[in-house]
Design a protein around this motif. Sequence first.
Motif, PDB file in Angstrom:
ATOM      1  N   THR A  79      -7.293  10.591   2.150  1.00  0.00           N
ATOM      2  CA  THR A  79      -6.094  11.425   2.201  1.00  0.00           C
ATOM      3  C   THR A  79      -6.514  12.854   2.469  1.00  0.00           C
ATOM      4  N   THR A  95       0.883   3.889  -3.059  1.00  0.00           N
ATOM      5  CA  THR A  95       0.340   5.229  -2.825  1.00  0.00           C
ATOM      6  C   THR A  95       1.367   6.307  -3.132  1.00  0.00           C
ATOM      7  N   THR A  96       2.562   6.179  -2.594  1.00  0.00           N
ATOM      8  CA  THR A  96       3.584   7.201  -2.812  1.00  0.00           C
ATOM      9  C   THR A  96       4.132   7.160  -4.230  1.00  0.00           C
ATOM     10  N   ARG A 133      -3.905   4.081   5.710  1.00  0.00           N
ATOM     11  CA  ARG A 133      -4.539   2.921   5.093  1.00  0.00           C
ATOM     12  C   ARG A 133      -6.005   2.915   5.495  1.00  0.00           C
ATOM     13  N   ALA A 141      -1.877  10.713   4.936  1.00  0.00           N
ATOM     14  CA  ALA A 141      -2.534   9.557   4.331  1.00  0.00           C
ATOM     15  C   ALA A 141      -2.456   8.383   5.283  1.00  0.00           C
ATOM     16  N   TRP A 159       0.821  -1.211   0.000  1.00  0.00           N
ATOM     17  CA  TRP A 159       0.000   0.000   0.000  1.00  0.00           C
ATOM     18  C   TRP A 159       0.856   1.263   0.000  1.00  0.00           C
TER      19      TRP A 159
END
Length: 172
Positions: free
Chosen positions: A122, A58-59, A118, A116, A54
Amino acid sequence: MLLEFIAIIAAGFGLAGLALLANIVLRRRLPPWIVPASAGAGMLLMAIWLEYSWFDRTTGTFPDTVEVASTNQVRSWYRPWTYAVPLTNRFIAVDHRFDRRHAAAPGQVLTRLVLAGRWEPTRQYGAVFDCVGHRRADLLDQVELDDGGRLKNATWIQLSADEPVLRNACGR
């Protein structure tokens, strides 16, 4: 979340199908529990992979100007593998595209923070970092900037000099 659920179910069916195929090829020499055990293992492994990937997924979508300043890693008794490799479940990033400095306040930088987590939405908000005084003021509705570059109605939060978000925001 729905797509991850579908991926977990598909992984279970996929590994169960491979186990069933192996059992057929081996002329039914494998124990009868191998297919449901493979389905469970496939779902568990996919869930673990989705949890651990994750942060990188995401990043990986961020532009180069967004830098991760701080991460939160957890260990859980119901995820015993996290004791070997902790799981990153939250992070704070600094979006340097929004960096602004005022000529009258050279030791301060206005930037945008990205929070952000999980399974959480965000969030982004503006913050002013006093690089000399080691403090931060979040830009809320009542905060104003006067002509001299000073914040009015701001609540300053004192930070330690080695705070990762402060160092990241002031580092440029």
